[in-house]
Design an enzyme around this catalytic site. Structure first.
Site, PDB file in Angstrom:
ATOM      1  CB  SER A  10      -1.106  -0.075   1.188  1.00 42.07           C
ATOM      2  OG  SER A  10      -1.424   1.248   0.908  1.00 42.07           O
ATOM      3  CG  HIS A  35      -4.302  -0.990  -1.769  1.00 44.19           C
ATOM      4  ND1 HIS A  35      -5.468  -1.927  -1.696  1.00 44.19           N
ATOM      5  CD2 HIS A  35      -3.964   0.107  -1.589  1.00 44.19           C
ATOM      6  CE1 HIS A  35      -5.859  -1.375  -1.368  1.00 44.19           C
ATOM      7  NE2 HIS A  35      -5.472  -0.446  -0.364  1.00 44.19           N
ATOM      8  CG  ASP A  37      -5.354   3.165   0.434  1.00 45.86           C
ATOM      9  OD1 ASP A  37      -5.901   2.102   0.544  1.00 45.86           O
ATOM     10  OD2 ASP A  37      -3.988   2.779   1.098  1.00 45.86           O
ATOM     11  CG  MET A  39      -7.867   7.803   1.829  1.00 46.09           C
ATOM     12  SD  MET A  39      -7.234   8.405   3.618  1.00 46.09           S
ATOM     13  CE  MET A  39      -6.145   7.468   3.294  1.00 46.09           C
ATOM     14  CG  HIS A  68      -8.820   0.691  -0.741  1.00 38.49           C
ATOM     15  ND1 HIS A  68      -8.642   0.994   0.444  1.00 38.49           N
ATOM     16  CD2 HIS A  68     -10.531   0.853  -0.107  1.00 38.49           C
ATOM     17  CE1 HIS A  68      -9.098   1.206   1.974  1.00 38.49           C
ATOM     18  NE2 HIS A  68     -10.552   0.775   1.090  1.00 38.49           N
ATOM     19  CG  MET A  70     -11.052   4.561   1.965  1.00 42.15           C
ATOM     20  SD  MET A  70      -9.517   4.325   3.019  1.00 42.15           S
ATOM     21  CE  MET A  70      -8.875   4.660   1.481  1.00 42.15           C
ATOM     22  CG  MET A 139     -11.516  -1.349   4.714  1.00 34.67           C
ATOM     23  SD  MET A 139      -9.995  -1.717   4.566  1.00 34.67           S
ATOM     24  CE  MET A 139      -9.059  -0.613   5.538  1.00 34.67           C
ATOM     25  N   GLY A 144      -8.569   4.766   6.606  1.00 34.73           N
ATOM     26  CA  GLY A 144      -8.074   6.121   6.728  1.00 34.73           C
ATOM     27  C   GLY A 144      -6.667   6.456   7.072  1.00 34.73           C
ATOM     28  N   GLY A 147      -0.847   2.477   9.377  1.00 40.16           N
ATOM     29  CA  GLY A 147      -0.103   1.851  10.792  1.00 40.16           C
ATOM     30  C   GLY A 147      -0.644   1.585  12.004  1.00 40.16           C
ATOM     31  CG  ASP A 177      -6.183  -2.008   3.058  1.00 40.27           C
ATOM     32  OD1 ASP A 177      -5.567  -1.310   3.476  1.00 40.27           O
ATOM     33  OD2 ASP A 177      -6.294  -1.047   2.451  1.00 40.27           O
ATOM     34  N   GLY A 178      -5.213  -3.164   6.558  1.00 40.65           N
ATOM     35  CA  GLY A 178      -4.492  -2.851   7.445  1.00 40.65           C
ATOM     36  C   GLY A 178      -4.416  -3.571   8.749  1.00 40.65           C
ATOM     37  N   GLY A 179      -2.831  -3.376   9.079  1.00 42.26           N
ATOM     38  CA  GLY A 179      -2.207  -4.021   9.710  1.00 42.26           C
ATOM     39  C   GLY A 179      -1.659  -4.939   9.589  1.00 42.26           C
TER      40      GLY A 179
HETATM   41  C1  DX5 Z   1      -5.869   2.306   5.477  1.00 44.51           C
HETATM   42  C2  DX5 Z   1      -5.680   2.145   4.142  1.00 44.51           C
HETATM   43  C3  DX5 Z   1      -4.573   0.820   4.397  1.00 44.51           C
HETATM   44  C4  DX5 Z   1      -3.537   1.248   4.687  1.00 44.51           C
HETATM   45  C5  DX5 Z   1      -2.862   0.150   4.924  1.00 44.51           C
HETATM   46  O1  DX5 Z   1      -7.308   2.635   5.462  1.00 44.51           O
HETATM   47  O2  DX5 Z   1      -6.460   1.500   2.912  1.00 44.51           O
HETATM   48  O3  DX5 Z   1      -4.306   0.930   2.468  1.00 44.51           O
HETATM   49  O4  DX5 Z   1      -1.788   2.067   3.768  1.00 44.51           O
HETATM   50  O5  DX5 Z   1      -1.700   0.758   5.969  1.00 44.51           O
HETATM   51  P1  DX5 Z   1      -0.982   0.196   6.941  1.00 44.51           P
HETATM   52  O6  DX5 Z   1      -0.715  -1.792   6.131  1.00 44.51           O
HETATM   53  O7  DX5 Z   1       0.193   0.013   7.458  1.00 44.51           O
HETATM   54  O8  DX5 Z   1      -1.921  -0.824   8.224  1.00 44.51           O
HETATM   55 ZN    ZN Z   2      -6.267   0.189   1.463  1.00 42.49          ZN
END
Ligand code: DX5
Ligand code: ZN
Length: 218
Positions: A10, A35, A37, A39, A68, A70, A139, A144, A147, A177-179
């Site tokens: 990402s 990927h 993002d 927003m 992606h 958002m 998710m 948004g 980390g 996606d996320g963590g």
């Molecule tokens: C969060 C994004 C993710 C983000 C993931 O809203 O959609 O794609 O970059 O980042 P990590 O892998 O650091 O959680």
């Molecule tokens: Zn994402």
């Protein structure tokens, strides 16, 4: 039995002062998808990558661009993202545009379409669309921000989605996606995730190729 997941770094976690080099770095490290993002500062209280930045790096690689979005009004973004080089666009079920209208608008460009849903949204809300999409994305953090810590109850959602997909023999990817880290990925893959999105774990590493390899073998 699970096969190997595809790995999608990402770019939100990239060093934006050298965005093109960061794209090259993860492509060289073995990324299967990239990927991005997007927003709008409204659907989520933050801003991400713009279509112009995506277009600027499109010529660097043939690796597919997984975008992606958002945003509150996904329909407004589709043309610009296709123009920028998106190979797939994933929008949120909580957005304000009618889901089938968004699905049709994306498919009209002959690219793939995905639906994402946020941690507090029940899995039931996306089930009716599974037969019409290429990817579903539960998710595993609040959208948004990179980390954050992986929310464990995402695993139950992945399991429900896998069962539904198997029951009807649908052909679609499950992404998460996320963590996503080498610690959190194995359970998700075991339950049926086929695309792992990871920002911090890959970009903040000095050895992104090792992280990508380990995630793929998670
Ligand atoms: C969060 C994004 C993710 C983000 C993931 O809203 O959609 O794609 O970059 O980042 P990590 O892998 O650091 O959680
Ligand atoms: Zn994402």
């Amino acid at each position: 039995m699970s096969s190997k997941p595809r790995i999608a770094p990402s770019l939100l976690a990239a060093d934006f002062s050298c965005f093109g080099d960061e794209v090259q770095r993860v492509v060289n490290a073995g990324a299967d998808l990239l990927h991005f993002d997007i927003m709008d500062g409204e659907f989520v209280p933050n801003f991400g990558i713009s279509p112009l930045m995506i277009a600027a790096v499109r010529d660097k690689t043939d690796v597919p661009f997984d975008v992606h979005i958002m945003v509150t009004h996904p329909l407004r973004y589709i043309d610009a993202l296709v123009e920028a080089g998106a190979d797939m666009i994933t929008f949120h079920i909580e957005s304000h545009d009618e889901p089938y209208a968004v699905i049709s608008a994306i498919k009209a460009h002959n690219i793939k379409v995905g639906i994402a849903f946020s941690p507090n949204t029940p899995t039931d809300t996306v089930i009716p669309y599974l037969s019409d999409i290429d990817l579903v994305l539960p998710m595993s953090v609040e959208p948004g921000l990179g980390g954050q810590k992986f929310i464990e109850n995402t695993l139950a959602k992945i399991e429900t989605l896998s069962q539904e997909i198997q029951k009807h023999q649908y052909q679609l990817d499950i992404s998460v996606d996320g963590g996503v880290t080498i610690e959190t990925a194995p359970a998700a893959v075991q339950l049926g995730v086929t695309i792992l999105v990871a920002g911090t774990a890959i970009f903040k590493s000095q050895q992104p190729e090792t992280v990508i390899k380990n995630l793929r073998n998670a």
